[in-house]
Motif scaffolding. Structure first.
Motif, PDB file in Angstrom:
ATOM      1  N   LEU B  16       2.544   7.733   7.935  1.00 42.29           N
ATOM      2  CA  LEU B  16       1.986   8.331   6.897  1.00 42.29           C
ATOM      3  C   LEU B  16       1.563   9.915   7.041  1.00 42.29           C
ATOM      4  CD1 LEU B  16      -0.801   5.882   5.510  1.00 42.29           C
ATOM      5  CD2 LEU B  16       1.666   6.214   4.765  1.00 42.29           C
ATOM      6  N   GLY B  17       2.296  10.390   8.033  1.00 38.51           N
ATOM      7  CA  GLY B  17       1.928  11.658   8.509  1.00 38.51           C
ATOM      8  C   GLY B  17       0.595  12.169   8.861  1.00 38.51           C
ATOM      9  N   ASP B  18      -0.097  11.280   9.271  1.00 36.37           N
ATOM     10  CA  ASP B  18      -1.538  11.736   9.723  1.00 36.37           C
ATOM     11  C   ASP B  18      -2.358  12.046   8.638  1.00 36.37           C
ATOM     12  OD1 ASP B  18      -1.418  10.786  12.511  1.00 36.37           O
ATOM     13  OD2 ASP B  18      -0.493  13.042  13.000  1.00 36.37           O
ATOM     14  N   ASP B  19      -2.169  11.576   7.635  1.00 40.93           N
ATOM     15  CA  ASP B  19      -2.959  11.917   6.570  1.00 40.93           C
ATOM     16  C   ASP B  19      -3.972  10.671   6.157  1.00 40.93           C
ATOM     17  OD1 ASP B  19      -3.736  12.303   3.896  1.00 40.93           O
ATOM     18  OD2 ASP B  19      -1.917  13.150   3.380  1.00 40.93           O
ATOM     19  N   GLU B  20      -5.035  10.939   6.551  1.00 37.85           N
ATOM     20  CA  GLU B  20      -6.037   9.917   6.433  1.00 37.85           C
ATOM     21  C   GLU B  20      -6.366   9.600   4.866  1.00 37.85           C
ATOM     22  OE1 GLU B  20      -8.464   7.620   8.183  1.00 37.85           O
ATOM     23  OE2 GLU B  20      -7.556   8.789   9.702  1.00 37.85           O
ATOM     24  N   GLU B  21      -6.245  10.575   4.060  1.00 34.17           N
ATOM     25  CA  GLU B  21      -6.767  10.616   2.776  1.00 34.17           C
ATOM     26  C   GLU B  21      -5.698   9.517   2.079  1.00 34.17           C
ATOM     27  OE1 GLU B  21      -6.132  14.014   0.677  1.00 34.17           O
ATOM     28  OE2 GLU B  21      -6.338  13.032  -1.437  1.00 34.17           O
ATOM     29  N   ILE B  22      -4.477   9.328   2.388  1.00 38.41           N
ATOM     30  CA  ILE B  22      -3.288   8.512   1.902  1.00 38.41           C
ATOM     31  C   ILE B  22      -3.740   7.170   2.546  1.00 38.41           C
ATOM     32  CG2 ILE B  22      -1.053   7.888   1.927  1.00 38.41           C
ATOM     33  CD1 ILE B  22      -0.242  10.633   1.618  1.00 38.41           C
ATOM     34  N   PHE B  23      -3.939   7.212   3.758  1.00 34.95           N
ATOM     35  CA  PHE B  23      -4.337   5.791   4.478  1.00 34.95           C
ATOM     36  C   PHE B  23      -5.817   5.300   3.802  1.00 34.95           C
ATOM     37  CE2 PHE B  23      -6.706   3.476   7.542  1.00 34.95           C
ATOM     38  CZ  PHE B  23      -5.747   2.566   7.757  1.00 34.95           C
ATOM     39  N   SER B  24      -6.564   5.921   3.501  1.00 36.77           N
ATOM     40  CA  SER B  24      -7.802   5.314   2.909  1.00 36.77           C
ATOM     41  C   SER B  24      -7.551   4.742   1.686  1.00 36.77           C
ATOM     42  CB  SER B  24      -8.926   6.444   2.928  1.00 36.77           C
ATOM     43  OG  SER B  24      -9.215   6.831   4.030  1.00 36.77           O
ATOM     44  N   MET B  25      -6.712   5.641   0.738  1.00 38.33           N
ATOM     45  CA  MET B  25      -6.394   5.279  -0.550  1.00 38.33           C
ATOM     46  C   MET B  25      -5.521   3.762  -0.604  1.00 38.33           C
ATOM     47  SD  MET B  25      -4.870   7.866  -3.034  1.00 38.33           S
ATOM     48  CE  MET B  25      -3.112   7.823  -2.116  1.00 38.33           C
ATOM     49  N   MET B  26      -4.574   3.778   0.384  1.00 43.31           N
ATOM     50  CA  MET B  26      -3.725   2.712   0.557  1.00 43.31           C
ATOM     51  C   MET B  26      -4.738   1.307   0.997  1.00 43.31           C
ATOM     52  SD  MET B  26      -1.048   4.101   0.013  1.00 43.31           S
ATOM     53  CE  MET B  26       0.265   2.515   0.328  1.00 43.31           C
ATOM     54  N   VAL B  27      -5.847   1.617   1.731  1.00 40.72           N
ATOM     55  CA  VAL B  27      -6.532   0.589   2.047  1.00 40.72           C
ATOM     56  C   VAL B  27      -7.611   0.132   0.978  1.00 40.72           C
ATOM     57  CG1 VAL B  27      -8.699  -0.081   3.502  1.00 40.72           C
ATOM     58  CG2 VAL B  27      -6.735   1.269   4.662  1.00 40.72           C
ATOM     59  N   ALA B  28      -7.738   0.879   0.174  1.00 39.02           N
ATOM     60  CA  ALA B  28      -8.596   0.742  -1.032  1.00 39.02           C
ATOM     61  C   ALA B  28      -7.938  -0.145  -2.152  1.00 39.02           C
ATOM     62  CB  ALA B  28      -8.986   1.752  -1.600  1.00 39.02           C
ATOM     63  N   MET B  29      -6.339   0.257  -2.325  1.00 37.96           N
ATOM     64  CA  MET B  29      -5.820  -0.434  -3.185  1.00 37.96           C
ATOM     65  C   MET B  29      -5.304  -1.828  -2.736  1.00 37.96           C
ATOM     66  SD  MET B  29      -3.334   2.384  -5.027  1.00 37.96           S
ATOM     67  CE  MET B  29      -3.032   1.340  -6.235  1.00 37.96           C
ATOM     68  N   PHE B  30      -5.100  -1.834  -1.525  1.00 41.10           N
ATOM     69  CA  PHE B  30      -4.734  -3.186  -1.021  1.00 41.10           C
ATOM     70  C   PHE B  30      -5.762  -4.043  -1.180  1.00 41.10           C
ATOM     71  CE2 PHE B  30      -4.559  -6.535   2.241  1.00 41.10           C
ATOM     72  CZ  PHE B  30      -3.335  -6.864   2.749  1.00 41.10           C
ATOM     73  N   LEU B  31      -6.990  -3.812  -0.967  1.00 42.33           N
ATOM     74  CA  LEU B  31      -8.208  -4.708  -0.894  1.00 42.33           C
ATOM     75  C   LEU B  31      -8.498  -4.684  -2.457  1.00 42.33           C
ATOM     76  CD1 LEU B  31     -10.554  -2.957   1.855  1.00 42.33           C
ATOM     77  CD2 LEU B  31      -9.055  -5.166   1.867  1.00 42.33           C
ATOM     78  N   ASP B  32      -8.282  -3.982  -3.382  1.00 38.20           N
ATOM     79  CA  ASP B  32      -8.407  -4.005  -4.786  1.00 38.20           C
ATOM     80  C   ASP B  32      -7.497  -5.212  -5.274  1.00 38.20           C
ATOM     81  OD1 ASP B  32     -10.456  -2.497  -4.936  1.00 38.20           O
ATOM     82  OD2 ASP B  32      -9.511  -0.752  -5.510  1.00 38.20           O
TER      83      ASP B  32
END
Lengths: 350, 115
Positions: B16-32
């Motif tokens: 993810l190119g060390d993009d923490e913002e995108i990672f957090s977004m992916m986690v949130a969507m996965f959990l949702d």
């Protein structure tokens, strides 16, 4: 701003790709989770890049690309297809079926950015080429128009050159050219031919440049010998114009040569009869004589419209092509309108 | 039986190119979406709908691969292939293990994100 169309039925992928597209900068992501809706959008909008998933309900990515490519103007727009790592056969099919490149899932940002940027650069190149082509076309159109305009002006000046040595006026050539066009149009000639006669008819008497002043400007009646010299203006005009590369000039040559022929074969210079006289020559004969009769000259008064019409009627089938006469007289309102529009006043050279 | 999921965050972040913002977004969507995804998988089995089962397995394969869960993605891929071959009954046997794996991943991500 590049429009990047993203089609994926998975919300998480849409969100991820959207975020990655925004990171590219100067991109506007447009998202669709249904390929059919995306296709509908593409009918009205042209994206700069399409990123489409392979496995989707309704239609898969391959079919989407095939249908997208069928839309007008969408054949060159770059398409990236997203496939899973294990779908090598699908990737080959996608490349053969119109995808420009592919991305594998899970998406790697570096790979995504490089491929997406390449595709956008390709698109920018296409657009600049298209803009350049459009610009060049515009330039060519403008230059062509300019050349046509100069040609038109040149013809007008050539026509007037003859008039400077002749009592006829600029208004006369305008009127007779428009009368000729009215007849041509009423006879059902196509618009290109109608425009051609309008542009070429003014040169009908250009050969008068070659007639000596003592004959051309003689106030009284010409002797038979003098009239023979005067008659040469038809051939002189033809000689002057015939070898031109311009279609208008060539037509002018034909008109110059044939506008004094008579329908019964008694005209000059070749004594042609009936339909052996080119149509433009037959048309211009009516238009020229009518306007000459109804115009005032230093050596004569203008004939009344009624008298001029009577002469045309009397000359039907002898001097004139009967169809040209009927067509001219049948368009009387238009004739009067031209007469009103081009009155005998000074006509500017340009 | 798969070994427990261990989050390999460095490999994900590299992707993810060390993009923490995108990672957090992916986690949130996965959990949702995780419960919906599992329910859709089960519904496809119950309806013995091979096409739907293939699609749901494919979606889960993508989700697990996003979090660098190669073992989980392989399990989902095996199910996807079975469904493609029309072997719904055989595939159905794999579904509980796959759902357990998805929930395992979700548990790790929940702990990580504090959700």
């Amino acid at each position: 701003m590049h429009k990047v169309l993203i089609i994926d039925d998975s919300e998480i992928n849409l969100t991820l790709i959207r975020a990655l597209v925004l990171k590219l900068g100067e991109c506007e992501p447009i998202l669709f989770d249904m390929p059919l809706k995306a296709l509908e959008w593409c009918r009205e909008n042209a994206p700069d890049l399409v990123i489409v998933d392979y496995m989707m309900p309704e239609m898969d990515g391959l079919r989407f690309i095939a249908e997208f490519r069928q839309l007008p103007g969408r054949a060159e727009i770059p398409v990236l297809m997203i496939t899973a790592n294990d779908q090598k056969d699908v990737r080959y099919e996608a490349l053969l079926g119109g995808a420009n490149d592919f991305l594998t899932k899970p998406i790697d940002r570096l790979e995504f950015s490089a491929r997406a940027r390449n595709m956008l650069a390709l698109r920018a190149g296409q657009k600049s080429l298209a803009d350049r082509a459009a610009y060049l076309e515009e330039q060519v159109d403008a230059r062509t128009k300019e050349i046509r305009e100069r040609e038109r002006e040149l013809i007008f000046r050539i026509s007037r050159a003859a008039e400077f040595r002749d009592p006829e006026t600029g208004a006369h050539i305008q009127r007779m050219a428009h009368y000729s066009q009215i007849i041509a149009r009423r006879m059902g000639l196509d618009e290109i031919r109608c425009k051609l006669i309008l542009q070429a008819a003014p040169m009908h008497d250009v050969g008068k440049i070659g007639i000596p002043d003592h004959i051309l400007l003689k106030p009284g009646r010409l002797t038979v010998e003098e009239f023979d010299v005067m008659k040469r203006h038809a051939e002189l005009g033809h000689e002057l114009l015939k070898d031109s590369g311009s279609e208008i000039m060539q037509t002018g040559a034909e008109i110059a040569l044939t506008h004094h022929e008579k329908y019964d074969g008694s005209g000059y210079p070749n004594g042609l009869a009936g339909e052996a006289i080119p149509l433009f020559g037959r048309i211009v004969a009516v238009a020229d004589v009518f306007d000459a009769l109804t115009s005032e000259r230093p050596y004569k008064k203008a004939w009344s419209l009624e008298d001029a019409c009577r002469l045309l009627e009397e000359g039907r089938g002898s001097h004139f092509d009967p169809l040209c006469v009927s067509t001219f007289l049948g368009a009387w309102d238009e004739v009067l309108e031209v007469r009103q529009r081009f009155r005998d006043e000074a006509i500017p050279l340009t | 039986m798969l070994s427990s999921f261990v989050l390999d965050k460095p490999s994900i972040m590299e992707r993810l190119g060390d993009d923490e913002e995108i990672f957090s977004m992916m986690v949130a969507m996965f959990l949702d979406d995780v419960d919906n995804n599992c329910a859709a998988l089960q519904a496809a089995v119950q309806a013995t709908d091979a096409v739907q089962l293939q699609r749901e397995a494919h979606t889960i394969k993508g989700l697990l691969a996003t979090f660098s869960d190669d073992a989980g993605a392989d399990l989902a891929f095996a199910l996807e292939k079975q469904a493609r071959a029309g072997e719904v009954a055989a595939g159905a046997a794999q579904v509980p293990a796959l759902i357990a794996r998805v929930q395992d991943v979700a548990g790790v991500l929940r702990r990580l994100s504090g959700r």
